[in-house]
Enzyme design. Structure first.
Site, mmCIF file in Angstrom:
data_model
loop_
_atom_site.group_PDB
_atom_site.id
_atom_site.type_symbol
_atom_site.label_atom_id
_atom_site.label_comp_id
_atom_site.label_asym_id
_atom_site.label_seq_id
_atom_site.Cartn_x
_atom_site.Cartn_y
_atom_site.Cartn_z
ATOM 1 N N SER A 122 -35.883 26.492 -2.922
ATOM 2 C CA SER A 122 -36.868 27.413 -2.105
ATOM 3 C C SER A 122 -35.076 27.214 -1.066
ATOM 4 C CB SER A 122 -37.719 27.801 -1.376
ATOM 5 O OG SER A 122 -37.967 26.440 -0.257
ATOM 6 N N TRP B 147 -45.180 26.248 -1.122
ATOM 7 C CA TRP B 147 -46.378 26.264 -1.803
ATOM 8 C C TRP B 147 -47.807 25.048 -1.465
ATOM 9 C CZ3 TRP B 147 -49.596 23.552 -4.976
ATOM 10 C CH2 TRP B 147 -50.657 24.431 -5.190
ATOM 11 N N TYR C 66 -40.354 30.978 -1.575
ATOM 12 C CA TYR C 66 -41.128 29.810 -0.917
ATOM 13 C C TYR C 66 -40.927 28.623 -2.621
ATOM 14 C CZ TYR C 66 -45.436 30.890 -3.704
ATOM 15 O OH TYR C 66 -46.131 31.939 -4.579
ATOM 16 N N CYS C 67 -41.690 27.666 -2.402
ATOM 17 C CA CYS C 67 -40.489 26.974 -3.889
ATOM 18 C C CYS C 67 -42.103 25.391 -3.184
ATOM 19 C CB CYS C 67 -39.684 26.196 -3.894
ATOM 20 S SG CYS C 67 -39.842 24.556 -2.994
ATOM 21 N N PHE C 68 -42.197 24.163 -4.279
ATOM 22 C CA PHE C 68 -43.341 24.037 -4.034
ATOM 23 C C PHE C 68 -43.675 22.694 -2.610
ATOM 24 C CE2 PHE C 68 -45.692 19.716 -4.729
ATOM 25 C CZ PHE C 68 -46.664 20.147 -5.604
#
Length: 364
Positions: free
Chosen positions: A103, A124, A95-97
């Site tokens: 991602s 996130w 995952y990323c933001f």
């Protein structure tokens, strides 16, 4: 081949799925998902440069710059780090933001290297929304609050219960001037996420210790805090010598074990003394100069005796700290609110534990 997506469900955390956070370290330090490991696509400086490029020239220019900054051996090293983690944790999720570009890039690079792993849709941010919603939902669950004077071992009491929620543990703070943990406190986000993670397994009645809304540097989420304020209570009452033994254990013995274990006897002793001296000094406004000076003298004498092997000497300043500061402050708080929630039981430690168990069983 398309890059797989996975929904931002709290089942990922219930199942303790391994999580790869590809955000920059500075983002990770501000708050992450429980159990995640930080294996960033870009470091802090690279992220900053790409962010500036995005603002000035748009997304495509930012992508080009990012590919240039993270290329060659640097790119290979980051892909190898992801591969190594996935080899040990084959069910890992990325995952990323917001579950978007970073991602997706990590997914693509991994797939090019022969490894396919899903990313979280919404990243996130979506997972945080779900965790915060769990805390708000928990405000509707039955709650019992355990109160009592300082030293009544309220934390130990709730630890005996399977349905307890230990907010002080999540905040890494024991809720008083002397309660600061030797290690760094969590960010507000990490405090909330740890709280929500525990609530995933607690769908029935909750038992909590009576707390201020602020515990150390952390704040209990407002909706949940308001529910705590309205919840029924049990109040533990124990004699002074019993309570004194408890705070001696908390403020001296356990603190010394932490400092000595982390820093060794010499440096640990120096840091522990500084910790206790600073904590007492923070009470100057409430104690007044004369009373503070008396307690400081007693504290210094206790340090001298401690060095000679007599830890019990600390009771000379801990006892008046209880009777002259903590006890009056607690009684003032009890009398301040006319519309205080009902107290369903007042008794000794064992009877309050028994009542908390009966209350919980009746509401399962």
């Amino acid at each position: 081949m398309s890059l797989p997506l996975i929904e931002p469900t709290l089942e990922l955390l219930r199942e303790a799925r391994p999580l790869i956070d590809v955000r920059a370290p500075v983002e990770f330090s501000q708050g992450t998902l429980p159990g995640a490991v930080n294996l960033p696509l870009m470091d802090d400086e690279e992220r900053q440069r790409v962010g500036i490029e995005y603002k000035q020239r748009g997304q495509q220019a930012a992508i080009v710059l990012g590919e240039r900054l993270v290329s060659g051996q640097l790119k290979e090293a980051r892909v190898e780090a992801w591969k190594a983690y996935v080899k040990v944790h084959p069910d890992a999720v990325i995952y990323c933001f917001r579950g978007g570009l970073r991602s997706q890039v990590a997914q693509q690079w991994l797939q090019d290297a022969g490894v396919t792993r899903p990313r979280i849709r919404g990243g996130w941010k979506a997972m945080r929304h779900a965790l915060c919603a769990r805390i708000d939902a928990a405000a509707e669950q039955p709650m019992l609050i355990v109160g009592g004077l300082t030293g009544c071992a309220k934390t130990v009491l709730i630890e005996r219960l399977a349905n307890s929620l230990d907010l002080e543990a999540f905040a890494r703070h024991k809720g008083s001037a002397f309660g600061r943990h030797p290690f760094s406190p969590p960010s507000q986000i990490d405090f909330e996420h740890a709280m929500a993670r525990r609530l995933l397994s607690l769908t029935g009645p909750l038992v909590l210790e009576d707390e201020s809304r602020q515990i150390g540097t952390a704040n209990v989420p407002l909706t949940f805090w308001r529910a705590m304020q309205q919840a029924p209570r049990v109040r533990v009452e124990m004699p002074l010598d019993w309570r004194l033994a408890q705070i001696h254990r908390d403020y001296i013995d356990e603190l010394w074990d932490i400092y000595a274990g982390q820093y060794g006897p010499w440096l640990g002793w120096t840091l522990m003394r500084k910790h206790l001296v600073t904590a007492l000094g923070r009470l100057k406004k409430r104690l007044g100069s004369a009373r503070l000076a008396r307690l400081q003298r007693l504290q210094q004498l206790a340090f001298r005796e401690h060095e000679r092997g007599n830890r019990q000497a600390h009771e000379a300043w801990l006892a008046p700290l209880l009777t002259e500061y903590y006890d009056p402050m607690y009684r003032y708080q009890l009398n301040k609110h006319e519309d205080a929630p009902p107290v369903v039981h007042v008794g000794d430690w064992d009877s309050c534990l028994a009542v908390a168990r009966e209350w919980s069983a009746a509401r399962q």
